[in-house]
Design a protein around this motif. Sequence first.
Motif, PDB file in Angstrom:
ATOM      1  N   GLY A  19       3.916  22.354 -17.050  1.00 35.25           N
ATOM      2  CA  GLY A  19       3.038  22.039 -15.938  1.00 35.25           C
ATOM      3  C   GLY A  19       1.620  22.526 -16.151  1.00 35.25           C
ATOM      4  O   GLY A  19       1.320  23.251 -17.095  1.00 35.25           O
ATOM      5  N   ILE A  20       0.737  22.109 -15.243  1.00 42.47           N
ATOM      6  CA  ILE A  20      -0.660  22.508 -15.279  1.00 42.47           C
ATOM      7  C   ILE A  20      -1.022  22.972 -13.879  1.00 42.47           C
ATOM      8  O   ILE A  20      -0.831  22.235 -12.909  1.00 42.47           O
ATOM      9  N   TYR A  21      -1.536  24.193 -13.749  1.00 39.40           N
ATOM     10  CA  TYR A  21      -1.941  24.711 -12.453  1.00 39.40           C
ATOM     11  C   TYR A  21      -3.279  24.094 -12.049  1.00 39.40           C
ATOM     12  O   TYR A  21      -4.210  24.021 -12.845  1.00 39.40           O
ATOM     13  N   SER A  22      -3.356  23.637 -10.806  1.00 38.15           N
ATOM     14  CA  SER A  22      -4.582  23.081 -10.258  1.00 38.15           C
ATOM     15  C   SER A  22      -4.722  23.540  -8.817  1.00 38.15           C
ATOM     16  O   SER A  22      -3.743  23.568  -8.072  1.00 38.15           O
ATOM     17  N   ASN A  23      -5.939  23.912  -8.427  1.00 34.91           N
ATOM     18  CA  ASN A  23      -6.176  24.286  -7.037  1.00 34.91           C
ATOM     19  C   ASN A  23      -7.277  23.440  -6.401  1.00 34.91           C
ATOM     20  O   ASN A  23      -7.827  23.786  -5.368  1.00 34.91           O
TER      21      ASN A  23
END
Length: 101
Positions: A19-23
Amino acid sequence: MNNEKNQVQIELSAEVAEGIYSNLAIISHSSSEFVIDFVRLMPGIPKAPVKSRIILTPEHAKRLMFAIEENILKYEKQFGTIRTNDDSAAIPPFMAPGGQA
């Protein structure tokens, strides 16, 4: 009709599974597509890199919207209401600058 012929096998590689963390998500569109850029904002760092870009047809974007809405309802039924911080108005989690791709 044989259901096995209509099934799609989806493969998930180890790299994608991480996964890739995005905010932050920036959503724009044209007449033929929606573009969602997933960004990671970090405190004290002036540049925020786009970590992933997803391009969808308008039909798939609407299906995604319904699927997310359905899953949020299921989540809140199980875990309670998701709170949003009204103080974060300066940097909304989702924004559409100009609404054009």
